[in-house]
Design an enzyme around this catalytic site. Structure first.
Site, PDB file in Angstrom:
ATOM      1  CG  HIS A 295      -6.868   6.845  -2.346  1.00  0.00           C
ATOM      2  ND1 HIS A 295      -5.832   5.946  -2.425  1.00  0.00           N
ATOM      3  CD2 HIS A 295      -7.937   6.197  -2.852  1.00  0.00           C
ATOM      4  CE1 HIS A 295      -6.272   4.813  -2.941  1.00  0.00           C
ATOM      5  NE2 HIS A 295      -7.545   4.936  -3.221  1.00  0.00           N
TER       6      HIS A 295
ATOM      7  CG  ASP B 277      -7.421   1.386  -5.904  1.00  0.00           C
ATOM      8  OD1 ASP B 277      -7.429   2.549  -5.474  1.00  0.00           O
ATOM      9  OD2 ASP B 277      -7.748   0.420  -5.202  1.00  0.00           O
TER      10      ASP B 277
ATOM     11  CD  GLU C  35      -9.041   4.290  -0.108  1.00  0.00           C
ATOM     12  OE1 GLU C  35     -10.225   3.973  -0.272  1.00  0.00           O
ATOM     13  OE2 GLU C  35      -8.102   3.539  -0.458  1.00  0.00           O
ATOM     14  CD  GLU C  36      -5.787   1.206  -1.717  1.00  0.00           C
ATOM     15  OE1 GLU C  36      -6.575   0.463  -1.100  1.00  0.00           O
ATOM     16  OE2 GLU C  36      -5.915   1.466  -2.925  1.00  0.00           O
TER      17      GLU C  36
ATOM     18  CG  ASP D  72     -10.930   4.863  -4.679  1.00  0.00           C
ATOM     19  OD1 ASP D  72      -9.957   4.628  -5.421  1.00  0.00           O
ATOM     20  OD2 ASP D  72     -11.011   4.414  -3.539  1.00  0.00           O
TER      21      ASP D  72
ATOM     22  CG  HIS E 202      -6.006  -3.605  -3.878  1.00  0.00           C
ATOM     23  ND1 HIS E 202      -6.550  -3.669  -2.632  1.00  0.00           N
ATOM     24  CD2 HIS E 202      -6.279  -2.363  -4.340  1.00  0.00           C
ATOM     25  CE1 HIS E 202      -7.143  -2.511  -2.347  1.00  0.00           C
ATOM     26  NE2 HIS E 202      -6.993  -1.716  -3.380  1.00  0.00           N
TER      27      HIS E 202
END
Ligand SMILES: *[C@@H]1O[C@H](CO)[C@@H](O)[C@H](O)[C@H]1NC(C)=O
Ligand SMILES: *[C@@H]1O[C@H](CO)[C@@H](O)[C@H](O)[C@H]1NC(C)=O
Ligand SMILES: *[C@@H]1O[C@H](CO)[C@@H](O)[C@H](O)[C@H]1NC(C)=O
Ligand SMILES: *[C@@H]1O[C@H](CO)[C@@H](O)[C@H](O)[C@H]1NC(C)=O
Ligand SMILES: *[C@@H]1O[C@H](CO)[C@@H](O)[C@H](O)[C@H]1NC(C)=O
Length: 527
Positions: free
Chosen positions: A340, A350, A387-388, A416, A491
């Site tokens: 992604h 990420d 995706e998140e 990922d 994140h």
């Protein structure tokens, strides 16, 4: 934090074993390009730098620009490519507030992540979304705080045994052991009216922190989704195209995959401040914090938290970028490589470490094609969006092409970045040199490390990444490859190129090694 193996793999379906041939085919091309060892770290670093210049959450212009970059690389490799768009239901924060009233004082929390001196991304930091939980319930919750450890079902059993009634309280839980959506779901199930999830210094912090060390800064917040399903919540089972039918808000609620109480993610500094106001019984030893932490008590109260969140549901356009290299002998059999592109913030780990690998693989495939190579089976390269939020781009695509994919997909390989533990079988690791130890291969390092040394971060269980729709909807064999060492800034706003360059992979040799493993599996599967 537990020492992490550099490289772990999850084998999701035992039926995949046919991909891992006992002896690799004596392929001239394979040897040629796997031996092209660590020479190409600058190109992968450039891709990563370009992809992570700005925050690029799903539905934003910056993420559409990143899609255009991916498409430009695909087409510059002379591989037929296109963008498939969907109009999906995403959520963005509108307002958030958190106050804590005790007899002595009232604390009003700022809820922002601090920019450090000399941050080269300071100018675009305002494009990072305010910290929030995607698909969190809008509303206000006012009540005494109960500390619930990791918010697991067994943690509430412990609270019950201690005589703590969670009903009508605001739960404070720490991130780490289970998916954050389940933390909110479990709290609701025992009668809590709101949830705060903090990053405990014990799990993500250190003596020093970014930019001086790899650990999460005091104000760093792990943003993320609290949606339990996969795909657009308003179109379960069918693609979000054109004027398609959508569920109403009530129908989405009835589906049970969106939380029914408000929640907010908070930093370790804020979690620490709240913990200091909680009275009641002292929590068990394994519920305590790390060095220098106050004593953790379970409550409830006496301090009263007032948490308020308002989100906005928006139909946004997302873009999957797809490239297809037709197979020479079995064009109707598909080997798919997916990653992604959308990120909560800058996405250096990420997911764009994976995107940079995907682009580098594409360029290597072009080099192979120039030397006359053709895959036996069709290779499809997919760069997913949203995706998140809930694996949305990949799921909508599978839903739109379900029959064809069910008949044709031989393997789905996912890359990922989240660090996850799992069973592992891989042939490529046998040959790729460990970037952190030139005297052995990645496979040897993995054996030596003890196979149980990985920490699980992020979405867990059956739907950790974009392989979910392939496994759940069409039963395709899938593999997820994760790379990266300890990744405490997960994140948060600090997941940027500077962190990667300083702590994640300073020479980009780990990227190259991971890429070679992935590349070689792709070739095995496609030939
Ligand atoms: C927990 O507290 C609620 C009121 O907040 C009450 O209705 C409920 O009976 C209590 N449960 C137990 C097991 O004491
Ligand atoms: C809680 O906070 C919200 C938002 O700031 C505010 O409107 C509300 O009055 C507060 N509730 C209480 C009980 O303090
Ligand atoms: C590198 O690998 C060798 C064995 O091949 C081992 O003896 C050595 O301890 C390893 N070094 C590190 C830093 O892990
Ligand atoms: C890791 O797994 C392999 C294969 O399953 C096994 O042979 C090896 O002993 C394990 N290593 C450790 C340290 O547990
Ligand atoms: C690539 O690796 C070499 C050493 O092998 C290193 O000197 C160089 O800085 C690396 N390039 C990047 C962009 O990290």
């Amino acid at each position: 934090m537990t020492k992490l193996t550099f490289f772990t793999l999850i084998v999701l379906a035992t039926s995949i074993s046919f991909i891992f041939l006992e002896t690799p085919p004596k392929s001239y091309y394979h040897t040629l390009f796997i031996s092209d060892s660590f020479s190409d770290n600058s190109s992968i670093a450039n891709h990563l730098y370009t992809l992570t210049k700005r925050p690029h959450v799903a539905g934003s212009q910056a993420n559409a620009d990143a899609a255009a970059y991916v498409l430009s690389i695909f087409t510059s490799c002379n591989i037929p490519s296109h963008v498939t768009s969907y109009d999906v239901s995403l959520t963005y924060p509108v307002s958030r507030s958190l106050t804590l009233k005790s007899s002595e004082k009232t604390i009003k929390f700022g809820l922002f992540q601090e920019i450090y001196d000399g941050d080269p991304y300071a100018e675009v930091a305002n494009e990072v979304l305010p910290t929030f939980h995607a698909y969190a319930r809008s509303g206000t919750a006012t009540g005494p705080v109960v500390y619930a450890n990791y918010g697991r079902v067994e943690d509430y059993a412990t609270l019950r045994e201690m005589g703590v009634n969670v009903s009508n309280t605001v739960v404070l839980a720490r991130y780490g052991k289970i998916y954050r959506g389940d933390i909110v779901h479990n709290a609701h199930a025992v009668g809590a009216i709101g949830v705060l999830i903090f990053t405990d210094k014990k799990d993500y912090g250190g003596e020093k922190w970014f930019p001086d060390d790899k650990w999460m800064p005091p104000s760093g917040v792990q943003v993320g989704s609290v949606y339990d399903g996969i795909g657009d919540p308003t179109t379960p089972g069918w693609p979000s195209t054109g004027e398609c039918e959508r569920l109403s808000d009530e129908e989405v609620d009835e589906g049970g995959n969106v939380p029914l109480i408000p929640s907010l993610p908070i930093s370790w500094a804020d979690g620490d401040a709240i913990i200091r106001t909680i009275g009641g019984k002292v929590a068990n030893v394994d519920w305590q914090g790390g060095k220098d932490s106050p004593i953790y008590r379970v409550g409830p109260g006496p301090a009263i938290a007032n948490l308020s969140y308002e989100g906005q549901q928006v139909i946004s356009t997302i873009q999957n970028v797809i490239a297809v290299i037709e197979g020479e002998e079995e064009p109707d059999r598909f080997v798919i490589l997916g990653n992604h592109r959308d990120a909560w913030t800058f996405g250096a780990v990420d997911p764009n470490s994976g995107t940079a690998s995907l682009l580098e693989i594409t360029q290597r495939l072009e080099k192979l094609q120039k030397r006359g190579w053709r895959p036996r089976r069709t290779i499809i390269l997919c760069n997913w969006d949203a995706e998140e939020y809930g694996l949305i781009g990949s799921t909508e695509w599978v839903e739109e092409n379900r029959e064809m994919l069910a008949a044709r997909v031989v393997a789905y390989l996912n890359v990922d970045c989240a660090v996850q533990a799992g069973d592992f079988r891989a042939s490529a690791m046998l040959f790729v040199q460990d970037p952190d130890n030139s005297s052995q291969t990645i496979y040897q390092s993995w054996l030596a490390s003890g196979n149980d040394t990985t920490v699980k971060l992020g979405r867990l269980g059956g739907s950790g990444s974009d392989y979910a729709a392939f496994v759940q909807h069409i039963g395709a064999p899938a593999v997820d490859m994760s790379f990266g060492q300890g990744y405490p800034i997960y994140h948060s706003m600090y997941d940027d190129f500077v962190w990667m360059k300083k702590f994640g992979d300073p020479m980009f040799h780990r990227h190259v090694a991971g890429l070679l493993c992935l590349f070689s599996r792709l070739l095995y599967a496609a030939s």
